[in-house]
Scaffold this active site. Structure first.
Site, mmCIF file in Angstrom:
data_model
loop_
_atom_site.group_PDB
_atom_site.id
_atom_site.type_symbol
_atom_site.label_atom_id
_atom_site.label_comp_id
_atom_site.label_asym_id
_atom_site.label_seq_id
_atom_site.Cartn_x
_atom_site.Cartn_y
_atom_site.Cartn_z
ATOM 1 N N ASN A 209 0.975 -1.271 0.058
ATOM 2 C CA ASN A 209 -0.044 -0.033 -0.124
ATOM 3 C C ASN A 209 1.038 1.297 0.006
ATOM 4 O OD1 ASN A 209 0.601 0.990 2.805
ATOM 5 N ND2 ASN A 209 -0.257 -1.329 3.141
ATOM 6 N N ALA A 273 1.576 1.285 11.586
ATOM 7 C CA ALA A 273 1.544 0.478 10.308
ATOM 8 C C ALA A 273 0.659 0.566 9.499
ATOM 9 C CB ALA A 273 2.450 -0.552 10.482
ATOM 10 N N ASP A 277 -3.941 -6.088 4.842
ATOM 11 C CA ASP A 277 -5.353 -6.820 5.567
ATOM 12 C C ASP A 277 -5.213 -8.402 5.217
ATOM 13 O OD1 ASP A 277 -6.359 -5.014 7.098
ATOM 14 O OD2 ASP A 277 -7.208 -3.963 5.369
ATOM 15 N N LYS A 287 8.734 -17.323 -10.266
ATOM 16 C CA LYS A 287 8.102 -16.326 -10.758
ATOM 17 C C LYS A 287 6.624 -16.784 -11.611
ATOM 18 C CE LYS A 287 8.614 -12.290 -14.126
ATOM 19 N NZ LYS A 287 9.401 -11.893 -14.958
ATOM 20 N N PRO A 305 -2.955 -11.900 10.158
ATOM 21 C CA PRO A 305 -3.405 -11.677 11.694
ATOM 22 C C PRO A 305 -3.607 -10.029 11.798
ATOM 23 C CG PRO A 305 -1.104 -12.064 11.299
ATOM 24 C CD PRO A 305 -1.518 -12.234 10.201
ATOM 25 N N PHE A 324 -4.141 3.555 14.917
ATOM 26 C CA PHE A 324 -4.175 4.468 13.739
ATOM 27 C C PHE A 324 -5.288 3.930 12.668
ATOM 28 C CE2 PHE A 324 -1.246 8.300 13.388
ATOM 29 C CZ PHE A 324 -0.918 8.106 14.614
ATOM 30 N N LYS A 342 -11.284 -3.390 18.173
ATOM 31 C CA LYS A 342 -9.887 -3.809 18.247
ATOM 32 C C LYS A 342 -9.426 -3.666 19.680
ATOM 33 C CE LYS A 342 -8.418 -2.735 13.790
ATOM 34 N NZ LYS A 342 -7.339 -3.279 12.782
#
Ligand code: CTP
Length: 396
Positions: A209, A273, A277, A287, A305, A324, A342
């Site tokens: 990401n 971080a 997901d 490859k 996790p 965050f 959480k």
């Protein structure tokens, strides 16, 4: 900023009116503020206004016998934790750079043994003039922190760099400077995760990401400055390790989870971080090749996790756990839902639709069971300093 003392020198520029708001914000943060008003400054704001806002006497001249007997100027220059010059005019900075002490303000600046922060404000041409730039360079070389002025429309009708930064941004910079002098996190272990994770698909491809790691690294730097022992578990980023920080490099979410577990116990965990997901269900050993048929390979994903949720349920849960949340919509609603789901104490949310991931500026909202505190729009390092201040307050 509780129990800190700030000596605020107000120079003679139109931006002096903003120093009144600065005094109010600093008082709100719990700082003790003593103002020194230059002759020039007194043409823009009055000693009466500053005395009322600061709830302290205001000093205006070297030649005040009563003031000098009660509080000598040398003592005045030494009793503060930080000396702030705001606005720092071109003239004031020139005299500071030249070591001239021809009024109370410049005498205090020469006599002080405390850190000094100058917040410049002036016309764009004055700011860009080589003489001013030379003086700024000299001041920085002398150890004075000089804030960059804002860019925009000015009172004089011109446009460009030279505007005084907004008072909340100055306040945050002051907090950052104080963080480097006071060490409220001494003896504390702060565990931080930062950056993205990379989830391999095959030996050359991965899922990732846009996280740059900047915010997490800025928080690690601020925590170390505040005296903490800092462990930074970092995904792959292009950021230098902040001084005094122990950095553990990982690539995948599972490696990050293991590194977090190994770094416990901690007094605070700040999970910045942007953990992927999902990961590929089976990493190909070789490859994956196109065979020319136009067929795309089936990419099966499995969930990673949840490091934050696992930590919150752990027997070794740190007393303060901060998560965050980078959201593109319904920022506070999502943050509240994550707080509950959480089990974190705080979720620090930011809107990545208005402030893109990887940028320099952030607006952070601290969401907890007791409500929401929205921090002002700030550069990531100033936002980090303010967050670390809130964390130190919460631990105290
Ligand atoms: N987090 C984590 N482990 C994960 C996913 C997220 O520790 N596998 C942490 C992040 O570091 C952050 C918080 O959880 O502190 C929220 O992360 P976010 O990605 O916003 O939450 P998700 O639960 O993944 O929700 P979504 O991506 O759907 O918004």
């Amino acid at each position: 900023m509780k129990d800190t003392r700030i000596l605020l020198i107000i120079g003679g520029g139109i931006a002096a009116y903003k120093s009144c708001e600065l005094v109010r914000l600093l008082r709100k943060e719990g700082a003790d503020v003593t103002c020194v008003l230059t002759e020039g400054g007194s043409h823009f704001v009055t000693a009466m206004t500053l005395a009322a806002l600061s709830e302290n006497p205001v000093h205006t001249t070297l030649w005040d016998l009563k003031n000098e007997v009660e509080m000598g100027h040398i003592q005045l220059s030494r009793q503060a934790d930080l000396v702030v010059v705001c606005p720092a005019t071109a003239d004031l900075m020139a005299r500071m750079a030249g070591g001239i002490a021809n009024d109370l303000a410049t005498t205090l600046l020469l006599a002080t043994d405390k850190p000094v922060l100058a917040v410049p404000a002036m016309n764009v041409r004055m700011w860009q003039h080589p003489a001013t730039q030379r003086n700024v360079a000299t001041l920085r070389a002398d150890g004075v922190a000089v804030m960059e002025p804002d860019e925009g429309a000015m009172a004089c009708g011109e446009f460009g760099p030279g505007r005084l930064p907004e008072p909340p941004a100055i306040c945050a910079e002051i907090a950052r400077q104080l963080g480097s002098t006071s060490k409220p996190l001494t003896g504390r272990h702060v565990l931080i995760t930062a950056g993205p994770t990379h989830e391999p698909i095959d030996p050359v491809r991965y899922i990732a990401n846009r996280s740059s790691g900047k915010q997490g690294y800025a928080i690690a730097a601020a925590a170390a400055k505040a005296g903490a022992k800092v462990t930074l578990v970092s995904g792959p980023v292009n950021q230098p390790t902040p001084p005094g920080v122990t950095r553990i490099d990982v690539e995948t979410a599972r490696q990050m989870a293991a590194a977090v577990d190994a770094a416990l116990p901690a007094d605070v965990a700040i999970m910045v971080a942007a953990v992927a997901d999902w990961r590929s269900a089976g990493e190909a050993a070789q490859k994956i090749k196109k065979d020319g048929s136009g067929q795309v390979p089936p990419l099966q994903l499995v969930e990673n996790p949840d490091i934050l949720a696992t930590l919150c349920k752990s027997e070794r849960r740190p007393p303060l756990v901060v998560g965050f949340a980078a959201e593109t919509n319904d920022v506070l609603e999502h943050a509240r839902a994550k707080l509950a789901r959480k089990g974190a104490d705080w979720i620090v949310a930011n809107d990545v639709a208005t402030h893109k991931m990887g940028g320099e500026i952030n607006v952070l909202h601290i969401v907890s069971a007791s409500g929401v505190e929205s921090l002002p729009e700030l550069p990531k390092d100033a936002a980090a300093a303010l967050l670390i201040e809130r964390i130190a307050d919460a631990l105290a």
